[in-house]
Motif scaffolding. Structure first.
Motif, PDB file in Angstrom:
ATOM      1  N   ILE A 124       0.861  -1.069  -0.020  1.00  0.00           N
ATOM      2  CA  ILE A 124       0.102   0.087  -0.019  1.00  0.00           C
ATOM      3  C   ILE A 124       0.626   1.391  -0.017  1.00  0.00           C
ATOM      4  CG2 ILE A 124      -0.281   0.162   2.447  1.00  0.00           C
ATOM      5  CD1 ILE A 124      -3.048   1.107   1.929  1.00  0.00           C
ATOM      6  N   ASN A 125       2.035   1.150   0.801  1.00  0.00           N
ATOM      7  CA  ASN A 125       2.823   2.343   0.563  1.00  0.00           C
ATOM      8  C   ASN A 125       3.382   2.474  -0.663  1.00  0.00           C
ATOM      9  OD1 ASN A 125       4.408   4.623   2.344  1.00  0.00           O
ATOM     10  ND2 ASN A 125       6.039   3.271   1.286  1.00  0.00           N
ATOM     11  N   GLU A 126       4.199   1.472  -1.364  1.00  0.00           N
ATOM     12  CA  GLU A 126       4.421   1.486  -2.773  1.00  0.00           C
ATOM     13  C   GLU A 126       3.471   1.979  -3.675  1.00  0.00           C
ATOM     14  OE1 GLU A 126       7.480   1.371  -3.753  1.00  0.00           O
ATOM     15  OE2 GLU A 126       8.476   0.637  -1.827  1.00  0.00           O
ATOM     16  N   ALA A 127       2.379   1.713  -3.508  1.00  0.00           N
ATOM     17  CA  ALA A 127       1.264   2.122  -4.627  1.00  0.00           C
ATOM     18  C   ALA A 127       0.931   3.351  -4.272  1.00  0.00           C
ATOM     19  CB  ALA A 127       0.044   1.308  -4.324  1.00  0.00           C
ATOM     20  N   ALA A 128       0.975   3.947  -3.033  1.00  0.00           N
ATOM     21  CA  ALA A 128       0.506   5.168  -2.586  1.00  0.00           C
ATOM     22  C   ALA A 128       1.518   6.337  -3.089  1.00  0.00           C
ATOM     23  CB  ALA A 128       0.173   5.373  -1.267  1.00  0.00           C
ATOM     24  N   VAL A 129       2.961   5.864  -2.985  1.00  0.00           N
ATOM     25  CA  VAL A 129       4.167   6.642  -3.341  1.00  0.00           C
ATOM     26  C   VAL A 129       3.900   6.725  -4.839  1.00  0.00           C
ATOM     27  CG1 VAL A 129       6.577   6.784  -3.757  1.00  0.00           C
ATOM     28  CG2 VAL A 129       5.454   6.242  -1.496  1.00  0.00           C
ATOM     29  N   GLN A 130       3.751   5.862  -5.588  1.00  0.00           N
ATOM     30  CA  GLN A 130       3.675   5.829  -7.054  1.00  0.00           C
ATOM     31  C   GLN A 130       2.603   6.498  -7.513  1.00  0.00           C
ATOM     32  OE1 GLN A 130       5.885   4.893  -8.948  1.00  0.00           O
ATOM     33  NE2 GLN A 130       4.496   5.681 -10.867  1.00  0.00           N
ATOM     34  N   LEU A 131       1.482   6.704  -6.871  1.00  0.00           N
ATOM     35  CA  LEU A 131       0.093   7.578  -7.398  1.00  0.00           C
ATOM     36  C   LEU A 131       0.641   9.013  -7.149  1.00  0.00           C
ATOM     37  CD1 LEU A 131      -2.775   5.573  -5.495  1.00  0.00           C
ATOM     38  CD2 LEU A 131      -2.308   5.900  -8.110  1.00  0.00           C
ATOM     39  N   MET A 132       1.121   9.327  -6.014  1.00  0.00           N
ATOM     40  CA  MET A 132       1.720  10.607  -5.859  1.00  0.00           C
ATOM     41  C   MET A 132       2.733  10.991  -7.006  1.00  0.00           C
ATOM     42  SD  MET A 132       2.406  11.204  -1.687  1.00  0.00           S
ATOM     43  CE  MET A 132       2.535  13.045  -2.007  1.00  0.00           C
ATOM     44  N   ASN A 157       3.373   1.596 -15.976  1.00  0.00           N
ATOM     45  CA  ASN A 157       4.902   0.895 -15.679  1.00  0.00           C
ATOM     46  C   ASN A 157       5.128   0.234 -14.392  1.00  0.00           C
ATOM     47  OD1 ASN A 157       5.263   1.392 -18.633  1.00  0.00           O
ATOM     48  ND2 ASN A 157       6.047   3.262 -18.118  1.00  0.00           N
ATOM     49  N   TYR A 158       4.779   0.912 -13.522  1.00  0.00           N
ATOM     50  CA  TYR A 158       4.949   0.738 -11.894  1.00  0.00           C
ATOM     51  C   TYR A 158       3.788   0.250 -10.995  1.00  0.00           C
ATOM     52  CZ  TYR A 158       8.958   3.199 -13.910  1.00  0.00           C
ATOM     53  OH  TYR A 158      10.052   3.610 -14.748  1.00  0.00           O
ATOM     54  N   TYR A 159       3.875  -0.591 -10.381  1.00  0.00           N
ATOM     55  CA  TYR A 159       2.535  -1.226  -9.723  1.00  0.00           C
ATOM     56  C   TYR A 159       1.148  -0.810 -10.031  1.00  0.00           C
ATOM     57  CZ  TYR A 159       6.853  -1.025  -6.480  1.00  0.00           C
ATOM     58  OH  TYR A 159       8.141  -1.085  -5.837  1.00  0.00           O
ATOM     59  N   PRO A 160       0.913  -1.341 -11.302  1.00  0.00           N
ATOM     60  CA  PRO A 160      -0.239  -0.552 -11.909  1.00  0.00           C
ATOM     61  C   PRO A 160      -1.435  -1.555 -11.168  1.00  0.00           C
ATOM     62  CG  PRO A 160       0.876  -2.227 -13.336  1.00  0.00           C
ATOM     63  CD  PRO A 160       1.892  -2.023 -12.391  1.00  0.00           C
ATOM     64  N   LEU A 161      -1.492  -2.652 -10.872  1.00  0.00           N
ATOM     65  CA  LEU A 161      -2.355  -3.469 -10.137  1.00  0.00           C
ATOM     66  C   LEU A 161      -2.767  -3.051  -8.730  1.00  0.00           C
ATOM     67  CD1 LEU A 161      -2.024  -7.186 -11.321  1.00  0.00           C
ATOM     68  CD2 LEU A 161      -3.620  -5.383 -12.436  1.00  0.00           C
ATOM     69  N   GLU A 162      -1.536  -2.793  -8.005  1.00  0.00           N
ATOM     70  CA  GLU A 162      -1.618  -2.012  -6.744  1.00  0.00           C
ATOM     71  C   GLU A 162      -2.060  -0.601  -6.620  1.00  0.00           C
ATOM     72  OE1 GLU A 162       1.201  -5.490  -6.530  1.00  0.00           O
ATOM     73  OE2 GLU A 162       0.689  -3.822  -7.875  1.00  0.00           O
ATOM     74  N   CYS A 163      -1.736  -0.003  -7.686  1.00  0.00           N
ATOM     75  CA  CYS A 163      -2.186   1.593  -7.644  1.00  0.00           C
ATOM     76  C   CYS A 163      -3.870   1.610  -7.994  1.00  0.00           C
ATOM     77  CB  CYS A 163      -1.390   2.048  -8.977  1.00  0.00           C
ATOM     78  SG  CYS A 163       0.276   2.783  -8.197  1.00  0.00           S
ATOM     79  N   THR A 164      -4.282   0.729  -8.928  1.00  0.00           N
ATOM     80  CA  THR A 164      -5.286   0.656  -9.050  1.00  0.00           C
ATOM     81  C   THR A 164      -6.358   0.194  -7.937  1.00  0.00           C
ATOM     82  OG1 THR A 164      -5.312  -0.099 -11.353  1.00  0.00           O
ATOM     83  CG2 THR A 164      -7.393  -0.723 -10.431  1.00  0.00           C
ATOM     84  N   LEU A 165      -6.005  -0.695  -7.093  1.00  0.00           N
ATOM     85  CA  LEU A 165      -6.759  -0.793  -5.862  1.00  0.00           C
ATOM     86  C   LEU A 165      -6.384   0.065  -4.634  1.00  0.00           C
ATOM     87  CD1 LEU A 165      -5.599  -4.770  -5.712  1.00  0.00           C
ATOM     88  CD2 LEU A 165      -7.796  -3.917  -6.373  1.00  0.00           C
TER      89      LEU A 165
END
Length: 376
Positions: A124-132, A157-165
């Motif tokens: 969740i941290n990696e996805a949130a960082v990538q969304l930012m 390109n980076y954590y697309p599934l985690e970012c979606t969720l």
């Protein structure tokens, strides 16, 4: 760990230092983009610029499966893939430099690094960082397909599934508490989500996101093995493993998504008190179609949508017939003050009991799913 051993472990070699002018350019670009993208978080542009300038920046030969940039905390350094054009370095650096901000603000009091606790929350941290990072880079939404899952994403390109969720759960809370926790290493987002829903839902989502990231990491390893072997028996076995891994990733993604849909919307339904609440939930449910992943044969969202819309229509009729709860409470208070007789009090008690029973109707329709998000 010795920095040379760490770099070797990360597959980073052929290191060349960026000159001071290049570091200034990258630092200025990063600081400006972050401040423009997130003004509500009171970021100090000059402080960010000075902080980023303190980083040792290098180009290097990096593994094919790397993101193009790697921040090494214990050496205060960041490495960029030598294949990158210099103009694209700030964009690639954004994710790692947000991690750098997290490290710089780490107080070692609560065990948090962004949204990551001592035991969970890496995904969740990696996805949130990538969304930012994607927002700061003003990335466009694109339609992509991963493991048969079609999604709309600003991070292809980076954590697309985690970012979606993670984007789906922030749909219910807003991004402010999410990004606040990313930048300040606290549990503001966790507490915001729990206050709106509950701790069980939050913990399950976080654990399942970690499991999804673990499956994807393993898949990268298996794929790398396949690329580096020429033994027929190994190739056959690895292809089987990879196919199974892709299926498991897809299955877990939809289990998490369905769990979010079922639990978050059900909680919001159960807290409807007014016609305005009902109207807002209808719109929220309809617009949620824009943030989900789909695949051939996926019907959960549509099925749930129909069930909840039917339940909302029934609740609308109840509100119109018996009045909004907030107004009814005011009327009950007035009745109690005006008439303290036993008969009036008895009437109010019966009326309240009937209303409570009415507002519990139709919940079965929207809660009739198991823990994996499947219809019972």
């Amino acid at each position: 760990m010795n920095i040379d051993l760490l770099l070797k472990k990360e597959g980073i070699s052929n290191i060349k230092e960026l000159d001071s002018n290049q570091i200034k350019i990258v630092s200025k670009d990063l600081a400006i983009k972050l401040c423009l993208a997130f003004p509500e978080h009171d970021l100090d542009r000059q402080a960010l610029y000075n902080s980023f300038r303190s980083l040792d920046m290098y180009t290097a030969t990096m593994p094919k499966d790397s993101s193009g940039a790697k921040y090494i905390a214990n050496s205060n350094s960041i490495y960029f893939n030598e294949a990158l054009d210099f103009s694209s370095i700030p964009e690639v650096a954004m994710h790692e430099c947000i991690h750098f901000i997290q490290e710089g603000r780490l107080a070692n009091k609560n065990g948090f690094i962004g949204l990551t606790s001592l035991t969970s929350g890496l995904a969740i941290n990696e996805a949130a960082v990538q969304l930012m990072a994607s927002e700061a880079n003003m990335s466009n939404i694109t339609e992509e397909r991963y493991f048969g899952i079609l999604i709309k994403t600003i991070s292809p390109n980076y954590y697309p599934l985690e970012c979606t969720l993670v984007n789906q759960i922030s749909y219910f809370t807003g991004t402010y508490p999410l990004y606040h926790s990313v930048l300040n290493n606290n549990d503001v987002f966790k507490n915001t989500f729990i206050a709106k829903f509950n701790k069980r839902i939050y913990n399950r989502i976080v654990r399942q996101l970690d499991k999804l990231l673990h499956l994807e990491t393993d898949l990268v390893c298996y794929t790398s093995e396949l690329e580096n072997t020429d033994k027929i028996s190994d190739i056959k076995e690895l292809n089987t493993i990879i196919s199974t891994q892709k299926y498991n990733i897809s299955k877990l993604f939809f289990n998490i998504q369905n769990f979010i849909i079922r639990n978050c919307f059900s909680c919001e339904f159960n807290h409807i008190n007014t016609l305005e609440d009902l109207k807002e939930l209808k719109k929220k449910l309809y617009d949620f179609k824009n943030v989900i992943g789909v695949c051939d044969g996926y019907t959960f969202y549509n099925d749930f949508y129909c069930d909840l819309m039917n339940a909302l229509e029934s609740k609308k009729e109840e509100l119109l017939k018996y009045g909004e709860i907030s107004l009814f409470k005011q009327e009950c208070t007035a009745l109690t003050v005006v008439d303290q007789s036993r008969e009036a009090f008895h009437f109010v008690r019966i009326f309240i009991r009937k209303l409570k029973k009415l507002f519990k109707l139709n919940r079965r329709a929207i809660n009739d799913y198991n823990e994996n998000g499947q219809r019972n």
